[in-house]
Design a protein around this motif. Sequence first.
Motif, PDB file in Angstrom:
ATOM      1  N   VAL A 161       0.835  -1.207   0.000  1.00 44.13           N
ATOM      2  CA  VAL A 161       0.000   0.000   0.000  1.00 44.13           C
ATOM      3  C   VAL A 161       0.869   1.257   0.000  1.00 44.13           C
ATOM      4  O   VAL A 161       0.572   2.226  -0.707  1.00 44.13           O
ATOM      5  CB  VAL A 161      -0.987  -0.020   1.188  1.00 44.13           C
ATOM      6  N   ALA A 162       1.959   1.247   0.755  1.00 42.73           N
ATOM      7  CA  ALA A 162       2.865   2.409   0.761  1.00 42.73           C
ATOM      8  C   ALA A 162       3.497   2.609  -0.615  1.00 42.73           C
ATOM      9  O   ALA A 162       3.608   3.747  -1.091  1.00 42.73           O
ATOM     10  CB  ALA A 162       3.947   2.226   1.821  1.00 42.73           C
ATOM     11  N   LEU A 163       3.890   1.533  -1.268  1.00 46.41           N
ATOM     12  CA  LEU A 163       4.444   1.654  -2.623  1.00 46.41           C
ATOM     13  C   LEU A 163       3.403   2.174  -3.598  1.00 46.41           C
ATOM     14  O   LEU A 163       3.705   2.975  -4.488  1.00 46.41           O
ATOM     15  CB  LEU A 163       4.988   0.302  -3.100  1.00 46.41           C
ATOM     16  N   TYR A 164       2.158   1.735  -3.444  1.00 47.31           N
ATOM     17  CA  TYR A 164       1.083   2.219  -4.301  1.00 47.31           C
ATOM     18  C   TYR A 164       0.890   3.725  -4.135  1.00 47.31           C
ATOM     19  O   TYR A 164       0.707   4.449  -5.110  1.00 47.31           O
ATOM     20  CB  TYR A 164      -0.221   1.493  -3.973  1.00 47.31           C
ATOM     21  N   ILE A 165       0.924   4.177  -2.904  1.00 48.24           N
ATOM     22  CA  ILE A 165       0.728   5.600  -2.638  1.00 48.24           C
ATOM     23  C   ILE A 165       1.878   6.426  -3.198  1.00 48.24           C
ATOM     24  O   ILE A 165       1.683   7.506  -3.749  1.00 48.24           O
ATOM     25  CB  ILE A 165       0.554   5.836  -1.130  1.00 48.24           C
ATOM     26  N   LEU A 166       3.099   5.900  -3.096  1.00 46.23           N
ATOM     27  CA  LEU A 166       4.272   6.655  -3.537  1.00 46.23           C
ATOM     28  C   LEU A 166       4.602   6.478  -5.018  1.00 46.23           C
ATOM     29  O   LEU A 166       5.476   7.163  -5.529  1.00 46.23           O
ATOM     30  CB  LEU A 166       5.485   6.240  -2.695  1.00 46.23           C
ATOM     31  N   LYS A 167       3.908   5.589  -5.724  1.00 47.25           N
ATOM     32  CA  LYS A 167       4.277   5.289  -7.118  1.00 47.25           C
ATOM     33  C   LYS A 167       4.212   6.505  -8.030  1.00 47.25           C
ATOM     34  O   LYS A 167       5.040   6.665  -8.906  1.00 47.25           O
ATOM     35  CB  LYS A 167       3.413   4.166  -7.673  1.00 47.25           C
ATOM     36  N   ASP A 168       3.250   7.377  -7.830  1.00 47.22           N
ATOM     37  CA  ASP A 168       3.106   8.540  -8.705  1.00 47.22           C
ATOM     38  C   ASP A 168       4.191   9.590  -8.479  1.00 47.22           C
ATOM     39  O   ASP A 168       4.410  10.430  -9.339  1.00 47.22           O
ATOM     40  CB  ASP A 168       1.738   9.183  -8.524  1.00 47.22           C
ATOM     41  N   LEU A 169       4.840   9.553  -7.325  1.00 51.00           N
ATOM     42  CA  LEU A 169       5.919  10.516  -7.087  1.00 51.00           C
ATOM     43  C   LEU A 169       7.076  10.297  -8.046  1.00 51.00           C
ATOM     44  O   LEU A 169       7.795  11.225  -8.387  1.00 51.00           O
ATOM     45  CB  LEU A 169       6.427  10.404  -5.650  1.00 51.00           C
ATOM     46  N   PHE A 170       7.246   9.057  -8.489  1.00 49.08           N
ATOM     47  CA  PHE A 170       8.370   8.733  -9.354  1.00 49.08           C
ATOM     48  C   PHE A 170       8.005   8.742 -10.828  1.00 49.08           C
ATOM     49  O   PHE A 170       8.867   8.661 -11.682  1.00 49.08           O
ATOM     50  CB  PHE A 170       8.944   7.369  -8.965  1.00 49.08           C
ATOM     51  N   THR A 171       6.716   8.832 -11.159  1.00 48.49           N
ATOM     52  CA  THR A 171       6.285   8.823 -12.554  1.00 48.49           C
ATOM     53  C   THR A 171       5.581  10.113 -12.942  1.00 48.49           C
ATOM     54  O   THR A 171       4.886  10.148 -13.931  1.00 48.49           O
ATOM     55  CB  THR A 171       5.335   7.639 -12.808  1.00 48.49           C
ATOM     56  N   VAL A 172       5.766  11.178 -12.193  1.00 46.57           N
ATOM     57  CA  VAL A 172       5.066  12.436 -12.443  1.00 46.57           C
ATOM     58  C   VAL A 172       5.441  13.020 -13.793  1.00 46.57           C
ATOM     59  O   VAL A 172       4.588  13.493 -14.532  1.00 46.57           O
ATOM     60  CB  VAL A 172       5.357  13.447 -11.304  1.00 46.57           C
ATOM     61  N   SER A 173       6.707  12.954 -14.166  1.00 48.90           N
ATOM     62  CA  SER A 173       7.122  13.567 -15.431  1.00 48.90           C
ATOM     63  C   SER A 173       6.454  12.892 -16.617  1.00 48.90           C
ATOM     64  O   SER A 173       6.066  13.545 -17.575  1.00 48.90           O
ATOM     65  CB  SER A 173       8.643  13.506 -15.572  1.00 48.90           C
ATOM     66  N   LYS A 174       6.285  11.586 -16.585  1.00 49.14           N
ATOM     67  CA  LYS A 174       5.626  10.877 -17.677  1.00 49.14           C
ATOM     68  C   LYS A 174       4.155  11.256 -17.765  1.00 49.14           C
ATOM     69  O   LYS A 174       3.625  11.440 -18.846  1.00 49.14           O
ATOM     70  CB  LYS A 174       5.760   9.367 -17.484  1.00 49.14           C
ATOM     71  N   ILE A 175       3.503  11.382 -16.620  1.00 53.38           N
ATOM     72  CA  ILE A 175       2.086  11.733 -16.600  1.00 53.38           C
ATOM     73  C   ILE A 175       1.892  13.165 -17.087  1.00 53.38           C
ATOM     74  O   ILE A 175       1.001  13.444 -17.866  1.00 53.38           O
ATOM     75  CB  ILE A 175       1.503  11.549 -15.186  1.00 53.38           C
ATOM     76  N   GLU A 176       2.755  14.083 -16.653  1.00 51.13           N
ATOM     77  CA  GLU A 176       2.634  15.468 -17.076  1.00 51.13           C
ATOM     78  C   GLU A 176       2.858  15.613 -18.571  1.00 51.13           C
ATOM     79  O   GLU A 176       2.191  16.396 -19.232  1.00 51.13           O
ATOM     80  CB  GLU A 176       3.616  16.344 -16.303  1.00 51.13           C
ATOM     81  N   GLU A 177       3.818  14.836 -19.148  1.00 47.07           N
ATOM     82  CA  GLU A 177       4.045  14.892 -20.592  1.00 47.07           C
ATOM     83  C   GLU A 177       2.824  14.403 -21.347  1.00 47.07           C
ATOM     84  O   GLU A 177       2.418  14.980 -22.351  1.00 47.07           O
ATOM     85  CB  GLU A 177       5.264  14.051 -20.963  1.00 47.07           C
TER      86      GLU A 177
END
Length: 187
Positions: A161-177
Amino acid sequence: MSRRKKILKAPLRIAVAVLLLGMLARIVQWPYAKVIVITGFVSIVLFYCLRFWKKSEKQFLDYVKLILVVFWSTNGVFRMLDLPYTLLFQIVTGISFIVWFIMEGTAYFMDEDRHTKNSPLQIWWNIAMVFGTLSIIMGGLMKVLHWQFANVLLVSGIVIVALYILKDLFTVSKIEEADSGNEEFLL
């Protein structure tokens, strides 16, 4: 439901991860676990209230979410400090959760056209979240019953669950693009 950029998304996720790690520390009986859990609850309340305050237009559902977060976190702090009146906070949290679920519920996971907005990778992450949540629930029940491997199941669920919550912190640049390519076509 418009796709607005939400402020303080990363700090809120970090605060939730701190809360989960504090709960994990409590389960394995590490020192300062209570302080970590209280820090997680307090930072969630502070960040969410700041996020609510900065929001330009507030609707009824925004107030419901604020009540849900504030009463849930306050209940957590009261429970950690063994203070009375936690039942009041639990009742208000339950009522606000039911109101939120009735008003928004599963529509939170859909876009404006009522199609799911999840990619296959996000669906796998959601499946992992479900397994993590079930692992926490089953591990908690097994812990109450003093069964073997309860701690392993509980710890693995909290880590997932902690990894799920933190997953978007590391993929923000891809989502923003991906999102920025569509912005020029919006009117």
